[in-house]
Write an enzyme that holds these catalytic residues in place. Sequence first.
Site, PDB file in Angstrom:
ATOM      1  N   ARG A  41      19.861   1.620  -6.572  1.00 47.62           N
ATOM      2  CA  ARG A  41      20.443   3.388  -5.792  1.00 47.62           C
ATOM      3  C   ARG A  41      19.422   4.265  -5.214  1.00 47.62           C
ATOM      4  O   ARG A  41      18.309   5.007  -4.650  1.00 47.62           O
ATOM      5  CB  ARG A  41      21.230   3.293  -5.567  1.00 47.62           C
ATOM      6  CG  ARG A  41      22.241   2.625  -5.000  1.00 47.62           C
ATOM      7  CD  ARG A  41      24.187   2.842  -4.985  1.00 47.62           C
ATOM      8  NE  ARG A  41      24.833   1.652  -4.675  1.00 47.62           N
ATOM      9  CZ  ARG A  41      25.719   2.169  -4.579  1.00 47.62           C
ATOM     10  NH1 ARG A  41      26.325   2.449  -5.267  1.00 47.62           N
ATOM     11  NH2 ARG A  41      26.838   0.661  -3.864  1.00 47.62           N
ATOM     12  N   LYS A 198      39.308 -14.601  -1.876  1.00 47.68           N
ATOM     13  CA  LYS A 198      40.994 -14.260  -1.231  1.00 47.68           C
ATOM     14  C   LYS A 198      40.554 -14.780   0.233  1.00 47.68           C
ATOM     15  O   LYS A 198      39.238 -13.848   0.502  1.00 47.68           O
ATOM     16  CB  LYS A 198      41.908 -13.401  -1.582  1.00 47.68           C
ATOM     17  CG  LYS A 198      42.444 -13.475  -2.561  1.00 47.68           C
ATOM     18  CD  LYS A 198      43.110 -12.089  -3.473  1.00 47.68           C
ATOM     19  CE  LYS A 198      44.381 -12.112  -4.091  1.00 47.68           C
ATOM     20  NZ  LYS A 198      44.836 -11.034  -4.435  1.00 47.68           N
ATOM     21  N   GLY A 351      28.666  -6.795  -4.125  1.00 48.71           N
ATOM     22  CA  GLY A 351      27.708  -6.808  -5.558  1.00 48.71           C
ATOM     23  C   GLY A 351      27.333  -8.271  -5.530  1.00 48.71           C
ATOM     24  O   GLY A 351      26.222  -8.658  -6.586  1.00 48.71           O
ATOM     25  N   GLY A 374      31.259  -2.299   0.674  1.00 46.93           N
ATOM     26  CA  GLY A 374      31.991  -2.001   2.306  1.00 46.93           C
ATOM     27  C   GLY A 374      31.650  -1.716   3.407  1.00 46.93           C
ATOM     28  O   GLY A 374      32.086  -2.396   4.130  1.00 46.93           O
TER      29      GLY A 374
END
Length: 401
Positions: A41, A198, A351, A374
């Site tokens: 980053r 999930k 990630g 996100g």
Amino acid sequence: MNILRFSDLCAQGKAQGQRVFIRADLNVPLNDAGQITEDTRVRASVPAIEMALQAGAAVMVTSHLGRPTEGAFKPADSLAPVAQRLSELLGREVPLIANWVDGVEVAAGQVVLLENCRVNVGEKKNSEELARKLAALCDIFVHDAFGTAHRAEGTTYGIAQYAPIACAGPLLSAEIDAISKALANPARPLAAIVAGSKVSTKLTILQSLAKNVDQLIVGGGIANTFMLAAGLNIGKSLAEPDLLDEAKAVIAAMAARGADVPIPTDVVTAKTFGADAAATVKKATEVADDDLILDIGPETAAKLAAQLKAAGTIVWNGPVGVFEFDQFAGGTKAIAEAIAQSSAFSIAGGGDTLAAIAKYGIEKEVGYISTGGGAFLEVLEGKTLPAFEILEKRASASASA
């Protein structure tokens, strides 16, 4: 997407002598000694800073780091390790400035790093008082932190409301271009790989993509739930039986458009979960009650690889098996290699996905690797990110002024 771009302002000479405030994403991992363990980053932030310096601007850069308490700065919250790394990358000293909200001294041709912005009271809730103070520090606000683009905070949204000019930096611009190319105007067929433990965490993504993609490949625990929905036994594998109706609805939505959700025809199973677990390849119809499904099988992997090689656009979020253990990595490796070999435009994010890309060394073969976790997921959900919204509003207001 109609936004102002910092590169255009620089090319037009509009940044020369101006105070430029760059919101970067410098939220890097640190070890117990406070040293950066992975600096992607920080390196990704350099082009915007160099662009501003070359344009003759007075440059301020800030970012969050970790999860500090507003108004209660601690040494562990400091961007000092980032300032040191930025100094090395830029080949010049980058001073670190604390308590900067009420004013910053920086000359044209200089760059300073402003201490952790999330320590400022009102940052998370985007208080108007803070936003106006931030905007008063600059002539041009540059948003270059896609990883925070889904958050409406003081340094990501509020400052963009009130700064004289608000624009996208080169990193954010590249994300916008890649997302538009992959989702707004994709070359067909459009294939999406959505994997994870999930269904519940990615249900809205699956529902959104089902309206647009030609192939929806599911993997990991999500695939187990879809296998269960297709009437297959999954043994004691991770799944969410209470979401079978939702899984069936996604399959039906795809079918109604003449598209499909490929259900694995073979899988790799084990009796226990661990690095030393023995792997067994089985047909999907032969999974035993005490089996754990930990990867797709070679037959399924080959079919999916063939589809990906024929795709026009590929969106990838999540490995399709427990790729950290080599005996359950075959499916993810096959997917990665197929994407690398495909002529399709590919965009990947998340990630675990980035870890898989690094493991198989295909960074240069992926069309675009997203820096946002996100934020990338919210784009896949079909949401409009706050950063995109405010930059579009400012560009529209500028055009009509």
